[in-house]
Design an enzyme around this catalytic site. Sequence first.
Site, PDB file in Angstrom:
ATOM      1  N   ARG A 104      35.412  35.951  28.384  1.00 24.64           N
ATOM      2  CA  ARG A 104      36.507  35.320  29.136  1.00 24.64           C
ATOM      3  C   ARG A 104      37.743  36.177  28.957  1.00 24.64           C
ATOM      4  O   ARG A 104      37.738  37.134  28.177  1.00 24.64           O
ATOM      5  CB  ARG A 104      36.716  33.846  28.746  1.00 24.64           C
ATOM      6  CG  ARG A 104      36.444  33.448  27.348  1.00 24.64           C
ATOM      7  CD  ARG A 104      37.377  34.001  26.304  1.00 24.64           C
ATOM      8  NE  ARG A 104      38.780  33.829  26.642  1.00 24.64           N
ATOM      9  CZ  ARG A 104      39.761  34.593  26.220  1.00 24.64           C
ATOM     10  NH1 ARG A 104      39.518  35.642  25.426  1.00 24.64           N
ATOM     11  NH2 ARG A 104      41.013  34.396  26.560  1.00 24.64           N
ATOM     12  N   GLY A 105      38.806  35.804  29.680  1.00 26.58           N
ATOM     13  CA  GLY A 105      40.006  36.643  29.681  1.00 26.58           C
ATOM     14  C   GLY A 105      39.918  37.583  30.876  1.00 26.58           C
ATOM     15  O   GLY A 105      38.875  38.204  31.117  1.00 26.58           O
ATOM     16  N   ALA A 106      41.037  37.701  31.597  1.00 30.84           N
ATOM     17  CA  ALA A 106      41.011  38.372  32.901  1.00 30.84           C
ATOM     18  C   ALA A 106      40.470  39.802  32.848  1.00 30.84           C
ATOM     19  O   ALA A 106      39.613  40.186  33.652  1.00 30.84           O
ATOM     20  CB  ALA A 106      42.421  38.350  33.492  1.00 30.84           C
ATOM     21  N   ARG A 108      34.099  32.908  38.435  1.00 32.36           N
ATOM     22  CA  ARG A 108      35.337  32.197  38.052  1.00 32.36           C
ATOM     23  C   ARG A 108      36.378  32.561  39.099  1.00 32.36           C
ATOM     24  O   ARG A 108      36.535  33.739  39.422  1.00 32.36           O
ATOM     25  CB  ARG A 108      35.821  32.608  36.647  1.00 32.36           C
ATOM     26  CG  ARG A 108      34.989  31.980  35.534  1.00 32.36           C
ATOM     27  CD  ARG A 108      35.645  32.160  34.183  1.00 32.36           C
ATOM     28  NE  ARG A 108      36.637  31.137  33.910  1.00 32.36           N
ATOM     29  CZ  ARG A 108      37.468  31.186  32.862  1.00 32.36           C
ATOM     30  NH1 ARG A 108      37.439  32.203  32.025  1.00 32.36           N
ATOM     31  NH2 ARG A 108      38.327  30.206  32.641  1.00 32.36           N
ATOM     32  N   GLN A 140      41.545  28.570  22.749  1.00 32.27           N
ATOM     33  CA  GLN A 140      41.434  30.036  22.599  1.00 32.27           C
ATOM     34  C   GLN A 140      42.493  30.595  21.641  1.00 32.27           C
ATOM     35  O   GLN A 140      42.276  31.630  21.019  1.00 32.27           O
ATOM     36  CB  GLN A 140      41.595  30.724  23.968  1.00 32.27           C
ATOM     37  CG  GLN A 140      40.459  30.486  24.942  1.00 32.27           C
ATOM     38  CD  GLN A 140      40.750  29.333  25.870  1.00 32.27           C
ATOM     39  OE1 GLN A 140      41.397  28.360  25.483  1.00 32.27           O
ATOM     40  NE2 GLN A 140      40.290  29.402  27.096  1.00 32.27           N
ATOM     41  N   ASP A 160      46.279  35.876  34.573  1.00 35.80           N
ATOM     42  CA  ASP A 160      45.004  36.038  35.289  1.00 35.80           C
ATOM     43  C   ASP A 160      45.213  36.524  36.709  1.00 35.80           C
ATOM     44  O   ASP A 160      44.284  37.042  37.337  1.00 35.80           O
ATOM     45  CB  ASP A 160      44.243  34.716  35.301  1.00 35.80           C
ATOM     46  CG  ASP A 160      43.700  34.433  33.915  1.00 35.80           C
ATOM     47  OD1 ASP A 160      44.463  33.946  33.071  1.00 35.80           O
ATOM     48  OD2 ASP A 160      42.516  34.763  33.676  1.00 35.80           O
ATOM     49  N   ASN A 196      48.396  31.761  34.776  1.00 33.71           N
ATOM     50  CA  ASN A 196      47.835  31.993  33.431  1.00 33.71           C
ATOM     51  C   ASN A 196      47.332  30.650  32.909  1.00 33.71           C
ATOM     52  O   ASN A 196      47.459  29.605  33.578  1.00 33.71           O
ATOM     53  CB  ASN A 196      48.894  32.611  32.505  1.00 33.71           C
ATOM     54  CG  ASN A 196      48.285  33.137  31.217  1.00 33.71           C
ATOM     55  OD1 ASN A 196      47.258  33.805  31.247  1.00 33.71           O
ATOM     56  ND2 ASN A 196      48.862  32.816  30.078  1.00 33.71           N
ATOM     57  N   LYS A 197      46.765  30.691  31.706  1.00 30.66           N
ATOM     58  CA  LYS A 197      46.148  29.510  31.101  1.00 30.66           C
ATOM     59  C   LYS A 197      47.032  28.275  31.190  1.00 30.66           C
ATOM     60  O   LYS A 197      48.254  28.376  30.994  1.00 30.66           O
ATOM     61  CB  LYS A 197      45.807  29.841  29.641  1.00 30.66           C
ATOM     62  CG  LYS A 197      45.164  28.736  28.836  1.00 30.66           C
ATOM     63  CD  LYS A 197      43.934  28.148  29.474  1.00 30.66           C
ATOM     64  CE  LYS A 197      42.873  29.142  29.832  1.00 30.66           C
ATOM     65  NZ  LYS A 197      41.839  28.618  30.769  1.00 30.66           N
TER      66      LYS A 197
HETATM   67  O1  MRU Z   1      39.999  30.592  30.451  1.00 26.44           O
HETATM   68  P1  MRU Z   1      40.228  31.915  29.796  1.00 26.44           P
HETATM   69  O2  MRU Z   1      40.014  31.889  28.313  1.00 26.44           O
HETATM   70  O3  MRU Z   1      39.480  33.031  30.476  1.00 26.44           O
HETATM   71  O4  MRU Z   1      41.764  32.185  30.037  1.00 26.44           O
HETATM   72  C1  MRU Z   1      42.334  33.359  29.582  1.00 26.44           C
HETATM   73  C2  MRU Z   1      43.790  33.382  29.757  1.00 26.44           C
HETATM   74  O5  MRU Z   1      44.377  32.505  30.335  1.00 26.44           O
HETATM   75  C3  MRU Z   1      44.487  34.598  29.316  1.00 26.44           C
HETATM   76  O6  MRU Z   1      45.786  34.305  28.923  1.00 26.44           O
HETATM   77  C4  MRU Z   1      44.498  35.504  30.529  1.00 26.44           C
HETATM   78  O7  MRU Z   1      43.210  35.892  30.896  1.00 26.44           O
HETATM   79  C5  MRU Z   1      45.423  36.608  30.438  1.00 26.44           C
HETATM   80  S1  MRU Z   1      44.945  37.864  29.331  1.00 26.44           S
HETATM   81  C6  MRU Z   1      43.638  38.640  30.081  1.00 26.44           C
END
Ligand code: MRU
Length: 370
Positions: free
Chosen positions: A57-59, A100, A205, A246, A257-258
């Site tokens: 996970r993570g962009a 996603r 996370q 993201d 973002n999250k």
């Molecule tokens: O749902 P996730 O864990 O994939 O979300 C990740 C985030 O929101 C990060 O802050 C985001 O991807 C930016 S850093 C790559």
Amino acid sequence: MNVTVQGRTRHYRTVTFDAAHNAVQLIEQRLLPHEFKIVATKNFRETARAITDMIVRGAGAIGATAAYGLAQGAQAFRGSDLKKFTGHVASVYQTLADARPTAVDPVNAMNDVRREMARGETVAEQQSLALAAAEHFADEDVRHCKAIGRHGARLIRNGMRVLTHCNAGWLAFVDIGSATAPLYAAQAAGKKIHVFCDETRPRSQGATLTAWELAEQKISHQIIADNAAGHLMQRGEIDLVIVGSDRTLGRTGEVANKIGTYTKAVLAARHKIPFYVAIPLSTIDWKLKRGFDIPIEERHESEVLGAWGMVENLKAARRAYVRVANPSSGARNPGFDVTPAELITSIITPAGIFKPAALWRQRSKLGFEK
Ligand code: MRU
């Protein structure tokens, strides 16, 4: 990033490709911080499932995974009919793009791969161009994070207390991370910092991944409940906020973002605390015109109604889901939110630090392709 497993320290990337087995290798992030394990996805469908289920996970990390997944799917094609191959690649692309919806990095990464593939005249040529382009994307992600660190480190003064949300660290990229890059660069320059990691419910996370990374990196940190940031800001205990993104709209400077990022930006503005967003160029969406149009992932309600963790008994520890909420209640679970440009001090990119409204003006520096 270096990880110590059973006393042995080794460098790992979050995502790599095993060309001999046509497999994508991923750190199983759902098990962290309790267990460090690498898993392999053997075909593009398994790779897409690993993105959906958040093994990775993570962009940035899902961007690289999608790029490798596209190369993996292309590689699995048998035959030399270019038309059939192109149709197959289009369906692999769609499967990975649908895994996603909010992060734009997977789509930008796969577009890069497809653009490179188009230079090949045969199936075999396109297959090998695909893998080279995926490797290039992964390497570029690392270079971008390093450059974010170089630019961002000057924002961090000795003794600063920094708040971050979710995980925008090396686990969210191929290596290093975006929001963490300035922190790691400041540490390397000998500055002392303290990081508050928002817990980041519902999937935590911040509490699991960011805290683990910072501990491995020996950076002073504490986990705070998501609701604690306002209190700490009010008491003058947070000097700076850095988060990842993201999807950042190149036309407006809005940042997805999250979930909970927007709340922190509102709080930071109220307390006049600088709020920075750190992104590689693959996170910029140059097409969308309004943040409202960013597709916001809605995840399963079980993530809100309970939590995953380690349950210990006398024999062994095991990972288990614990139901917390009232059994007859349902939940709503949007995974991301959108922060308006006016709440963002600046955006740290590999090409420098820009006001959100300046992204469009600076688009040629920032990799915009007409
Ligand atoms: O749902 P996730 O864990 O994939 O979300 C990740 C985030 O929101 C990060 O802050 C985001 O991807 C930016 S850093 C790559």
